[in-house]
Design a protein around this motif. Structure first.
Motif, PDB file in Angstrom:
ATOM      1  N   SER A 175       0.029  -1.872   0.272  1.00 49.17           N
ATOM      2  CA  SER A 175      -0.202  -3.043   1.097  1.00 49.17           C
ATOM      3  C   SER A 175      -1.577  -3.054   1.743  1.00 49.17           C
ATOM      4  CB  SER A 175       0.839  -3.030   2.205  1.00 49.17           C
ATOM      5  OG  SER A 175       0.708  -1.790   2.898  1.00 49.17           O
ATOM      6  N   GLY A 176      -2.340  -1.991   1.569  1.00 50.11           N
ATOM      7  CA  GLY A 176      -3.591  -1.889   2.307  1.00 50.11           C
ATOM      8  C   GLY A 176      -3.400  -1.412   3.733  1.00 50.11           C
TER       9      GLY A 176
ATOM     10  N   ASP B 243     -11.269  14.027  -4.014  1.00 51.22           N
ATOM     11  CA  ASP B 243     -10.924  13.662  -5.392  1.00 51.22           C
ATOM     12  C   ASP B 243     -12.187  13.434  -6.214  1.00 51.22           C
ATOM     13  OD1 ASP B 243     -11.678  10.753  -5.579  1.00 51.22           O
ATOM     14  OD2 ASP B 243     -10.170  10.539  -3.999  1.00 51.22           O
TER      15      ASP B 243
ATOM     16  N   SER C  75      -8.535  -2.708  -6.598  1.00 50.14           N
ATOM     17  CA  SER C  75      -7.188  -2.243  -6.257  1.00 50.14           C
ATOM     18  C   SER C  75      -6.211  -3.405  -6.234  1.00 50.14           C
ATOM     19  CB  SER C  75      -7.190  -1.576  -4.887  1.00 50.14           C
ATOM     20  OG  SER C  75      -7.965  -0.413  -4.905  1.00 50.14           O
TER      21      SER C  75
ATOM     22  N   ASN D 172      -3.311   8.220  -2.248  1.00 44.63           N
ATOM     23  CA  ASN D 172      -4.499   7.417  -2.589  1.00 44.63           C
ATOM     24  C   ASN D 172      -5.383   8.154  -3.582  1.00 44.63           C
ATOM     25  OD1 ASN D 172      -3.925   5.258  -0.932  1.00 44.63           O
ATOM     26  ND2 ASN D 172      -5.329   5.872   0.700  1.00 44.63           N
TER      27      ASN D 172
ATOM     28  N   ARG E  10      -8.043  -3.938   0.847  1.00 45.93           N
ATOM     29  CA  ARG E  10      -7.977  -3.229  -0.429  1.00 45.93           C
ATOM     30  C   ARG E  10      -9.185  -3.665  -1.250  1.00 45.93           C
ATOM     31  NH1 ARG E  10      -2.964  -3.669  -3.736  1.00 45.93           N
ATOM     32  NH2 ARG E  10      -3.313  -1.452  -4.067  1.00 45.93           N
TER      33      ARG E  10
ATOM     34  N   LEU F 145      -4.327   3.574   5.064  1.00 44.71           N
ATOM     35  CA  LEU F 145      -5.412   4.223   5.810  1.00 44.71           C
ATOM     36  C   LEU F 145      -5.477   3.739   7.257  1.00 44.71           C
ATOM     37  CD1 LEU F 145      -8.242   4.361   3.112  1.00 44.71           C
ATOM     38  CD2 LEU F 145      -6.870   6.262   4.002  1.00 44.71           C
TER      39      LEU F 145
ATOM     40  N   ARG G  18      -3.923   8.136  -7.009  1.00 42.00           N
ATOM     41  CA  ARG G  18      -3.921   6.799  -7.617  1.00 42.00           C
ATOM     42  C   ARG G  18      -5.303   6.411  -8.139  1.00 42.00           C
ATOM     43  NH1 ARG G  18      -2.333   3.150  -3.431  1.00 42.00           N
ATOM     44  NH2 ARG G  18      -0.301   4.113  -3.678  1.00 42.00           N
TER      45      ARG G  18
HETATM   46  N1  ADP Z   1      -9.267   8.148  -2.712  1.00 44.89           N
HETATM   47  C1  ADP Z   1      -9.665   6.868  -2.912  1.00 44.89           C
HETATM   48  N2  ADP Z   1     -10.508   6.563  -3.945  1.00 44.89           N
HETATM   49  C2  ADP Z   1     -10.924   5.292  -4.137  1.00 44.89           C
HETATM   50  N3  ADP Z   1     -10.570   4.243  -3.366  1.00 44.89           N
HETATM   51  C3  ADP Z   1      -9.733   4.488  -2.346  1.00 44.89           C
HETATM   52  C4  ADP Z   1      -9.240   5.805  -2.059  1.00 44.89           C
HETATM   53  N4  ADP Z   1      -8.443   5.741  -0.968  1.00 44.89           N
HETATM   54  C5  ADP Z   1      -8.436   4.447  -0.606  1.00 44.89           C
HETATM   55  N5  ADP Z   1      -9.205   3.687  -1.419  1.00 44.89           N
HETATM   56  C6  ADP Z   1      -9.443   2.221  -1.321  1.00 44.89           C
HETATM   57  O1  ADP Z   1      -9.102   1.830  -0.001  1.00 44.89           O
HETATM   58  C7  ADP Z   1      -8.093   0.803  -0.063  1.00 44.89           C
HETATM   59  C8  ADP Z   1      -7.181   0.926   1.143  1.00 44.89           C
HETATM   60  O2  ADP Z   1      -6.352   2.095   1.045  1.00 44.89           O
HETATM   61  P1  ADP Z   1      -4.946   2.085   1.774  1.00 44.89           P
HETATM   62  O3  ADP Z   1      -5.157   1.625   3.192  1.00 44.89           O
HETATM   63  O4  ADP Z   1      -4.282   3.388   1.565  1.00 44.89           O
HETATM   64  O5  ADP Z   1      -4.180   0.905   1.042  1.00 44.89           O
HETATM   65  P2  ADP Z   1      -3.363   0.858  -0.339  1.00 44.89           P
HETATM   66  O6  ADP Z   1      -3.255   2.277  -0.852  1.00 44.89           O
HETATM   67  O7  ADP Z   1      -2.062   0.269   0.050  1.00 44.89           O
HETATM   68  O8  ADP Z   1      -4.184  -0.038  -1.235  1.00 44.89           O
HETATM   69  C9  ADP Z   1      -7.420   1.015  -1.413  1.00 44.89           C
HETATM   70  O9  ADP Z   1      -6.802  -0.180  -1.869  1.00 44.89           O
HETATM   71  C10 ADP Z   1      -8.590   1.401  -2.283  1.00 44.89           C
HETATM   72  O10 ADP Z   1      -9.328   0.254  -2.645  1.00 44.89           O
END
Ligand code: ADP
Ligand code: MG
Length: 138
Positions: A85-86, A54, A77, A26, A73, A89, A29
């Protein structure tokens, strides 16, 4: 403790990699070129604390409470071709709870995010290990 002292955590190694790996992917990305992703670990008497920090896009205060929800998400995103897929986390939170730990996040838009894992420190062979994760884990 010294900087080089080993920090031992009681965790399933496959699941530990999944927890840290989800946070790192994450972070990568959501961090533009020229930014940084920094991992650090420290130990309190009872707890190992792992930060994945980050310098990326960050998450707004109104979105932050939702990031650990299944399938959630951020709008920006969802627009992206890349990404998942959201669920990442939500899985990290489920796994930390199964290890009697926690995961939290602090973030500021356009500054960056820090996700913090807290897991029980391994100090003796008599303490309980992770709970039985059951058959329903993703
Ligand atoms: N390090 C990060 N910086 C910014 N936004 C983040 C970060 N980690 C997660 N997010 C936000 O949280 C959402 C959910 O993350 P996650 O559950 O890993 O789903 P995915 O990676 O499949 O979109 C992401 O789509 C993004 O919008
Ligand atoms: Mg993810």
């Amino acid at each position: 403790m010294t900087d080089n002292e080993a920090i031992l955590v009681m965790a399933d190694p496959v699941r530990a990699r999944q927890m840290v790996g989800n946070l790192v992917s994450n972070a990568i990305r959501h961090t533009p070129a020229g930014g940084s992703v920094t991992l650090s670990a420290r130990a309190d008497p009872e707890t190992v604390v792992i930060d994945v920090a980050d310098t990326g896009t960050g998450i707004s205060a109104d979105e932050l409470p939702h990031v650990f929800d299944r399938f959630w998400r951020a709008e920006k995103s969802r627009d992206r071709q890349s990404g998942g897929s959201g669920l990442g986390l939500a899985i990290v939170r489920r796994l930390t709870e199964a290890h009697r730990g926690t995961v939290t996040a602090v973030s500021a838009p356009n500054v960056g995010s820090t996700f913090t894992l807290r897991l029980p420190r391994h100090s003796s062979s008599t303490e309980p290990g992770p709970r039985d994760l059951g058959p329903d884990l993703p």
